[in-house]
Each structure stands twice: as C-alpha cells, then as structure tokens.
Design a protein around this motif. Sequence first.
Motif, mmCIF file in Angstrom:
data_model
loop_
_atom_site.group_PDB
_atom_site.id
_atom_site.type_symbol
_atom_site.label_atom_id
_atom_site.label_comp_id
_atom_site.label_asym_id
_atom_site.label_seq_id
_atom_site.Cartn_x
_atom_site.Cartn_y
_atom_site.Cartn_z
ATOM 1 N N PRO A 188 20.428 -19.421 29.337
ATOM 2 C CA PRO A 188 19.307 -19.106 30.239
ATOM 3 C C PRO A 188 18.428 -17.967 29.724
ATOM 4 O O PRO A 188 17.212 -17.971 29.933
ATOM 5 C CB PRO A 188 20.003 -18.727 31.548
ATOM 6 N N VAL A 189 19.043 -17.002 29.052
ATOM 7 C CA VAL A 189 18.272 -15.896 28.490
ATOM 8 C C VAL A 189 17.359 -16.403 27.383
ATOM 9 O O VAL A 189 16.162 -16.069 27.322
ATOM 10 C CB VAL A 189 19.213 -14.801 27.941
ATOM 11 N N LEU A 190 17.911 -17.236 26.508
ATOM 12 C CA LEU A 190 17.121 -17.789 25.411
ATOM 13 C C LEU A 190 15.965 -18.628 25.945
ATOM 14 O O LEU A 190 14.831 -18.545 25.440
ATOM 15 C CB LEU A 190 18.015 -18.635 24.499
ATOM 16 N N ASP A 191 16.251 -19.429 26.974
ATOM 17 C CA ASP A 191 15.207 -20.293 27.533
ATOM 18 C C ASP A 191 14.067 -19.475 28.132
ATOM 19 O O ASP A 191 12.890 -19.857 28.033
ATOM 20 C CB ASP A 191 15.808 -21.216 28.595
ATOM 21 N N PHE A 249 8.675 -17.577 22.507
ATOM 22 C CA PHE A 249 9.206 -16.871 21.348
ATOM 23 C C PHE A 249 10.481 -17.576 20.873
ATOM 24 O O PHE A 249 11.412 -17.765 21.670
ATOM 25 C CB PHE A 249 9.540 -15.423 21.689
ATOM 26 N N PRO A 250 10.581 -17.947 19.604
ATOM 27 C CA PRO A 250 11.813 -18.559 19.093
ATOM 28 C C PRO A 250 12.982 -17.582 19.224
ATOM 29 O O PRO A 250 12.846 -16.397 18.897
ATOM 30 C CB PRO A 250 11.495 -18.847 17.621
ATOM 31 N N ALA A 251 14.110 -18.076 19.693
ATOM 32 C CA ALA A 251 15.281 -17.213 19.864
ATOM 33 C C ALA A 251 16.539 -18.044 19.712
ATOM 34 O O ALA A 251 16.574 -19.227 20.076
ATOM 35 C CB ALA A 251 15.253 -16.531 21.236
ATOM 36 N N CYS A 252 17.595 -17.424 19.168
ATOM 37 C CA CYS A 252 18.861 -18.139 18.978
ATOM 38 C C CYS A 252 20.022 -17.163 19.054
ATOM 39 O O CYS A 252 19.851 -15.940 18.950
ATOM 40 C CB CYS A 252 18.877 -18.874 17.633
ATOM 41 N N LEU A 253 21.212 -17.713 19.226
ATOM 42 C CA LEU A 253 22.459 -16.956 19.201
ATOM 43 C C LEU A 253 23.258 -17.441 18.005
ATOM 44 O O LEU A 253 23.467 -18.650 17.842
ATOM 45 C CB LEU A 253 23.249 -17.180 20.489
ATOM 46 N N GLN A 254 23.681 -16.489 17.144
ATOM 47 C CA GLN A 254 24.401 -16.828 15.917
ATOM 48 C C GLN A 254 25.750 -16.128 15.848
ATOM 49 O O GLN A 254 25.931 -15.047 16.416
ATOM 50 C CB GLN A 254 23.590 -16.410 14.678
ATOM 51 N N TYR A 312 20.165 -22.048 21.184
ATOM 52 C CA TYR A 312 18.772 -21.767 20.813
ATOM 53 C C TYR A 312 17.864 -22.310 21.898
ATOM 54 O O TYR A 312 18.241 -23.174 22.696
ATOM 55 C CB TYR A 312 18.431 -22.407 19.458
ATOM 56 N N ASN A 313 16.623 -21.803 21.913
ATOM 57 C CA ASN A 313 15.665 -22.279 22.898
ATOM 58 C C ASN A 313 14.732 -23.327 22.271
ATOM 59 O O ASN A 313 14.872 -23.690 21.101
ATOM 60 C CB ASN A 313 14.877 -21.113 23.515
ATOM 61 N N ARG A 314 13.794 -23.802 23.056
ATOM 62 C CA ARG A 314 12.926 -24.868 22.595
ATOM 63 C C ARG A 314 12.067 -24.434 21.402
ATOM 64 O O ARG A 314 11.870 -25.192 20.442
ATOM 65 C CB ARG A 314 12.015 -25.327 23.737
ATOM 66 N N ALA A 315 11.543 -23.216 21.447
ATOM 67 C CA ALA A 315 10.699 -22.743 20.352
ATOM 68 C C ALA A 315 11.471 -22.710 19.036
ATOM 69 O O ALA A 315 10.949 -23.093 17.985
ATOM 70 C CB ALA A 315 10.139 -21.361 20.685
ATOM 71 N N TYR A 316 12.730 -22.242 19.086
ATOM 72 C CA TYR A 316 13.528 -22.220 17.861
ATOM 73 C C TYR A 316 13.902 -23.635 17.423
ATOM 74 O O TYR A 316 13.968 -23.916 16.230
ATOM 75 C CB TYR A 316 14.801 -21.393 18.071
ATOM 76 N N ARG A 317 14.114 -24.500 18.373
ATOM 77 C CA ARG A 317 14.499 -25.876 18.050
ATOM 78 C C ARG A 317 13.508 -26.516 17.097
ATOM 79 O O ARG A 317 13.900 -27.226 16.163
ATOM 80 C CB ARG A 317 14.601 -26.713 19.330
ATOM 81 N N PHE A 318 12.219 -26.254 17.283
ATOM 82 C CA PHE A 318 11.191 -26.909 16.473
ATOM 83 C C PHE A 318 10.580 -25.991 15.416
ATOM 84 O O PHE A 318 9.572 -26.348 14.807
ATOM 85 C CB PHE A 318 10.082 -27.450 17.380
#
Length: 286
Positions: free
Chosen positions: A118-121, A126-131, A140-146
């Motif tokens: 939910p935080v990423l979404d 802004f692209p965001a992910c957890l690694q 990851y969120n939608r921006a990072y997905r693409f």
Amino acid sequence: MTEARPAAIRREVGDFLRSRRERVTPQQAGLPSTGRRRTPGLRREEVAVLAGVGLTWYTWLEQGRPINASTQVLQAVARALQLDDTERRHLYRLAGGPSTPEPEAAESDPGLAAAFQPVLDKLDPFPACLQTPLFDVVAYNRAYRFLFTDMDLIPPGERNCAVQFFTDPDWRSRYVDSDLVAARMVARLHAEVGADIGTPAAAGIVDDLRERSQEFARLWARHDVLPQRYETKRLDSPLVGQLRLNFVSTGVPETGHRMTVMTPADEATSRSLDRMAGLTVATARG
C-alpha cells in the motif's frame, strides 16, 4: 576472525585485502621507493610492518587460513591499507563483526512485501520498489512495473536487478550511463553480501552472475565496495524517453530490505512520469 569462519568467507577476506594492498603505492604509505616491482602496490611484508603484525600471520590472513584476528589488529591492517569507512566496515563484517541478516531470511517473509505494497502504491507516479539485500525485487508499484519493461512478465524468481542488468541487454540499455552503473552496482552488491558470501543465496547469485557475465566477473574481482546512497541516474524509458531520477533508499533494519523511491530530478521528468502514469493505467487494470 575466528577459526569457525567458513572457508569461503576466509577466502573473501584474503581476496579483499590483496586487492586493497595492490592499490596502495609505497609513496602513499610513506615508504621509500625501492625501484622496480613485480607486482603493483605494497608488498605483504610492507603491510605487516605498517600494521605492526607478523609477516607470517598477515600472509596466512591473505591466504585464507583459519587464524584469529582481533578487532585491534584488523583496525591496524585497515589503517595500513588506507581503507575508507565503507571498506573498513566491509572488512569487519567479513572477519566476524556485525552483519546484515542472512539473505535467506530476508527473502522468506512475504508478509513484509504485503505490508509495504500500500505504501508503494501511494507513491505513484514515482517508481518505487522493495528489495532484499541481494537486489531481489519483492514488491513494486505501477510506475516501477513499467519503468524498464513489464515486470509482471518476469517470473518472480528472476526479478533481480543485478541479474537483469547483466544478462538482459534490453534492461541494461535503459540506463544511459550503463558502464558507471555496472561498476557501482557490483560494488554495492559486494558491500551488501559481505560475510553472507558463504550462504547459499549469496553464493548462488554471485556464482551465477560470474558464470553468465564476464563483465560482472571482472568487476567482482576488483573487490570494490560502496554503500547504498542517494544519487541521480538517467534512464531511457521505453514509454516516455529520457528521465532524470533521484534514487532515495530507506532500509528496514530488522530484515535488511530497502525501499527505493525514484523522484523526478527536474520538471521535464516530472511531466514524463505523469504521462507514463496515463499510458499505463489501462494496462495495469487489465
């Protein structure tokens, strides 16, 4: 470093020390020049003298033999080799000091990814992910997905930034300064792996990349280490063209994960991210 340290970690200590020794000239160490040398940098006996330790002991340390090394002695070796703060911490971790959680433990907590989703979404566009510490993207969120490709089309077990960068030319081409990114990525992976090099997860990804990428193998052999830090990167998006993004990472101390958010470094990038969000909303819903 105690005798209980696995052989793989002892070899890593030796390789790291040798790579640092070869980068320090006698002049930098305040030693007189003695003419032509067969190998670059300092000799082992010079490091031993500078650190105030026995030559045999230091030789065994570089050879990866099971010997004991106190914190005080490691500090002396670090000073002799002129290690910076990141390299010093890396040496201490390898030799048995504080380390990050083992990568296997970090990867095995699906609840963490669900908690961060939910935080990423909310961070879109802004692209965001957890690694994980080993660069596996677990959320990851939608921006990072693409951002690089459609991440949903990559099997979960292969969603690793380092693996994709060094094995997929299309992914690598998204980085405008790809050669610089390659060197920094390997140095950061080296720092993240540290004393966990003997674990199956860490050894597996490193061995796999060394086998699949000559460039990775060459960079890994340099034993450079860098911390995760804020920086600006230029990316070439397949949807909206060039982007200038600030990479900002926040660590999760309990597990070693980090959340990375990519914010626009200029107004043009901000507009491009908004445009990308409009282009991908329908695909994401489908």
